[in-house]
Scaffold this motif. Structure first.
Motif: not given
Length: 383
Positions: A228-253
């Motif tokens: 459960a923790v690995d799955g949660a961290e993947i989704a949270l990290a991807l959302s955070e990386r997308a927010d910080a990356d000007e190249t990417l639009p926002a994501v949802r999971a």
């Protein structure tokens, strides 16, 4: 007519074919079956399952390498290693995965040729390039394949009682918000940059948290994780990386936990469908999880898991998801008091500051307790 110095397309194609196929085309399908000692109908089924175009019985399209390949495949099937009931499914999976790999590699090679005029102007130079690159590609493909074999074999040995085909996993989907609209607004080069960046970030994050990418589906990734923790961290990290990356639009999971069927590199089952439905329901920048995963994650203080109001989606009349985010410090001061007062009026909390709900809970509870109101067409700010 080719331009001066330009190679005729037919001549170049024939040269590349001789290099890639290991010789000239000189056999029909029936001749290949006879020389390989494989029943004609079996050779036809294997050829189709691998994803190759159907050819007429008298069409000369096969090489000496094809004879050896059919003979080897037949020996493998007859060895007992592969159950006869799934041999065509195994063959199809092999053909589909390698077809995608080959398409990417040809695109890479052709880009190199067209962007380098010195190479592209000479059939001999192109031939030398392919002859030099082919062994290197084969080496790296074998290396990656063996590393993945070692990883899966290690898991099988560590958990000998676990069924590797049906097991409990966390399944997650993460997709880019507004992708369809984006495809109409940007050119192909820009779209390629966005997709490349999304795949790059996704690959890094999933690998960092011990997950596995099942497949990339355009603007979306499907992944699985053991905990459960690995799955949660993947989704949270991807959302955070997308927010910080000007190249990417926002994501949802959307994430769900439960038993899945793993078959030829893909995953199936109600848990996969549930994760997909949760993703379609999530707002930009949010992560929704099912009841099972919410229960597992509630034991970890580093996460906030909040139950949301029920929603109706295809296949689920009253799905009640939970939102997932990283735990934050409780608000204090006047804002916290106003949240507490609202919660008490709605009957959501005891009259103690520690029980104050976050804003999402108040919003959801208010929406459930009041009848829906028509939304205004537009809002204007007062100046």
């Amino acid at each position: 007519m080719p331009e001066p110095g330009e190679i005729p397309a037919d001549a170049l194609q024939q040269r590349l074919e001789r290099i890639l196929l290991g010789g000239k085309r000189k056999y029909t399908r029936l001749e290949v079956a006879e020389k390989a000692g494989v029943p004609e109908e079996r050779s036809r089924r294997l050829w189709r399952a691998l994803g190759f175009a159907t050819v007429d019985d008298d069409e000369v399209v096969f090489t000496d390498a094809d004879i050896e390949a059919i003979r080897t495949a037949d020996q493998l099937m007859n060895s007992g290693l592969i159950d006869p009931s799934i041999e065509l499914a195994v063959t199809r999976a092999l053909g589909q995965h390698l077809s995608r790999l080959a398409e990417w590699q040809v695109h890479m090679l052709w880009t190199m040729i067209t962007e380098n005029k010195e190479i592209g102007s000479s059939e001999r130079q192109i031939g030398r390039l392919v002859e030099r690159l082919l062994p290197e590609l084969e080496k790296i493909q074998e290396f990656v394949w063996r590393r993945h074999l070692a990883a899966y074999a290690g898991r099988a040995m560590a958990l000998p009682d676990e069924d590797l085909q049906t097991r409990t996993e966390v399944v997650g989907f993460v997709d880019m918000v507004g992708y369809t609209r984006l495809t109409r607004q940007v050119d192909e080069e820009r779209l390629t940059d966005i997709l490349d960046r999304f795949e790059s970030v996704t690959t890094e994050v999933v690998a960092d948290h011990r997950g596995r990418i099942v497949k990339m589906i355009g603007d979306e990734v499907l992944f699985v994780a053991d905990s459960a923790v690995d799955g949660a961290e993947i989704a949270l990290a991807l959302s955070e990386r997308a927010d910080a990356d000007e190249t990417l639009p926002a994501v949802r999971a959307g994430l769900a936990s439960g038993r899945i069927l793993s078959r030829f590199g893909d995953v199936y089952g109600s848990v996969v469908n549930l994760a997909a439905r949760l993703t379609s329901t999530a707002r930009p920048g949010t992560i929704l999880v099912d009841k099972e995963l919410a229960t597992e994650l509630s034991d970890f203080p580093e996460y906030e898991v909040r139950t949301r109001r029920p929603v109706s989606v295809r296949g689920y009349n009253r799905l009640r998801p939970s939102s997932l985010r990283r735990a934050q410090e409780r608000p204090s001061g006047m804002f916290a008091s106003s949240q507490q007062l609202a919660a008490e009026m709605l009957g959501l909390a005891d009259a103690t500051p520690a029980a104050a709900p976050v804003a999402d809970e108040v919003e959801d509870a208010t929406a459930e307790s009041l009848p829906p109101r028509p939304r205004p067409r537009s809002k204007r700010r007062r100046r």
